[in-house]
Scaffold this active site. Structure first.
Site, PDB file in Angstrom:
ATOM      1  N   SER A 179       0.836  -1.255  -0.089  1.00  0.00           N
ATOM      2  CA  SER A 179      -0.094  -0.041  -0.045  1.00  0.00           C
ATOM      3  C   SER A 179       0.874   1.371   0.046  1.00  0.00           C
ATOM      4  O   SER A 179       2.239   1.255   0.336  1.00  0.00           O
ATOM      5  CB  SER A 179      -0.879  -0.017   1.325  1.00  0.00           C
ATOM      6  OG  SER A 179      -0.118   0.179   2.543  1.00  0.00           O
ATOM      7  N   CYS A 180       0.363   2.358  -0.217  1.00  0.00           N
ATOM      8  CA  CYS A 180       1.266   3.684  -0.256  1.00  0.00           C
ATOM      9  C   CYS A 180       1.714   4.031   0.869  1.00  0.00           C
ATOM     10  O   CYS A 180       1.328   3.425   1.842  1.00  0.00           O
ATOM     11  CB  CYS A 180       0.361   4.683  -1.103  1.00  0.00           C
ATOM     12  SG  CYS A 180      -0.637   5.679   0.196  1.00  0.00           S
ATOM     13  N   LEU A 181       2.798   4.744   1.060  1.00  0.00           N
ATOM     14  CA  LEU A 181       3.381   5.034   2.099  1.00  0.00           C
ATOM     15  C   LEU A 181       2.666   6.055   3.324  1.00  0.00           C
ATOM     16  O   LEU A 181       2.813   5.695   4.232  1.00  0.00           O
ATOM     17  CB  LEU A 181       4.778   5.760   1.641  1.00  0.00           C
ATOM     18  CG  LEU A 181       5.977   5.046   1.078  1.00  0.00           C
ATOM     19  CD1 LEU A 181       6.974   5.874   0.567  1.00  0.00           C
ATOM     20  CD2 LEU A 181       6.398   3.937   2.096  1.00  0.00           C
ATOM     21  N   THR A 183      -0.238   5.363   4.198  1.00  0.00           N
ATOM     22  CA  THR A 183      -0.816   4.537   4.901  1.00  0.00           C
ATOM     23  C   THR A 183      -0.257   4.318   6.224  1.00  0.00           C
ATOM     24  O   THR A 183      -0.838   3.760   7.391  1.00  0.00           O
ATOM     25  CB  THR A 183      -1.125   3.226   4.404  1.00  0.00           C
ATOM     26  OG1 THR A 183      -0.004   2.622   4.144  1.00  0.00           O
ATOM     27  CG2 THR A 183      -2.088   3.346   3.209  1.00  0.00           C
TER      28      THR A 183
END
Length: 266
Positions: A179-181, A183
């Site tokens: 997931s993208c950073l 998060t």
């Protein structure tokens, strides 16, 4: 339903679309969707759309843009790399509860603008049925924009995705979910490029110690307190890891006073 039946259904769904664009991240789900679309429709009928931004670790960007050559397409596959700048979006950087929704809506709106330019009528997303069981605000944006989810339509859960990906010889069939950073930054704490790059550095260091797919979550504004989230399979080795003092020392050298471990994992 047996995996073979799901696969047949997936290929039938793709065949009905004729020419497609795939929202591509290089992750397991979008990789399988891209592979099945390419095998079913031919490379001339598949366009990969990749949003490149500060939210992604450089390792994941590299994996995505070199996906075709690593997976049996030496001449490459048509890919449009869009530079995306979420840190310019006010509703995103404030990091409210609907952050993922606003980000996905903006990103997929940009993707949809590419369809007409390339003679494509449908945008596909790699959501699987397990994704429907958790809180994912981005799914609302997908539905609002009319994006199709063939893996859901064909009944694929995450285990199916990994099994078929392995059968088809995809190189990253067993990679941890990503997931993208952003998060890793608690809601309400502003998202900055400095925080994103710091998180990337921490996670890359843990990778060097052998903990692939771990996440490091900020616990306070200053970054002096963090929480490590490991995969369940890594707990035993982490507790006995001879390099643990070195890991703690690494964090201390980067301004982290307290290093916590999330016992739930990820």
């Amino acid at each position: 339903m047996h995996l073979d039946d799901k696969t047949t259904r997936l290929r039938s769904i793709l065949q009905a679309h004729g020419r497609v664009a795939v929202a591509f991240s290089g992750g397991t789900d979008s990789s399988l969707l891209a592979k099945c679309a390419l095998d079913t429709l031919g490379a001339g009928n598949v366009l990969l759309l990749f949003g490149e931004s500060a939210l992604l670790p450089s390792r994941e960007i590299d994996r995505a843009i070199h996906w075709s050559s690593r997976n049996g397409y030496p001449r490459g596959v048509a890919m449009v790399r869009l530079e995306v700048h979420p840190l310019r979006w006010k509703e995103f950087v404030v990091n409210a509860e609907d952050r993922c929704y606003s980000c996905k809506f903006r990103l997929y709106s940009l993707f949809r603008e590419q369809l007409e330019k390339h003679g494509v009528s449908v945008l596909l997303d790699g959501t699987n049925t397990d994704d429907l069981k958790s809180h994912r605000p981005g799914l609302r944006a997908i539905h609002q924009l009319g994006v199709q989810t063939p893996l859901v339509q064909a009944g694929f859960d995450k285990a199916d995705v990994r099994q078929l990906s392995q059968q088809l010889g995809l190189t990253d069939w067993d990679q941890p979910s990503a997931s993208c950073l952003a998060t890793r930054i608690p809601c309400g704490m502003p998202i900055t490029v400095e925080r994103l790059r710091q998180i990337e550095q921490w996670e890359e260091e843990l990778r060097r110690f052998g903990f692939v797919g771990c996440r490091v979550r900020l616990e306070n504004e200053t970054g002096s307190r963090v929480c490590i989230q490991l995969r369940a399979a890594d707990f035993a080795s982490f507790s006995m890891h001879t390099h643990r003092p070195a890991m703690v020392r690494f964090f201390h050298n980067h301004g982290v006073d307290t290093v916590l471990l999330d016992l739930v994992g990820r």
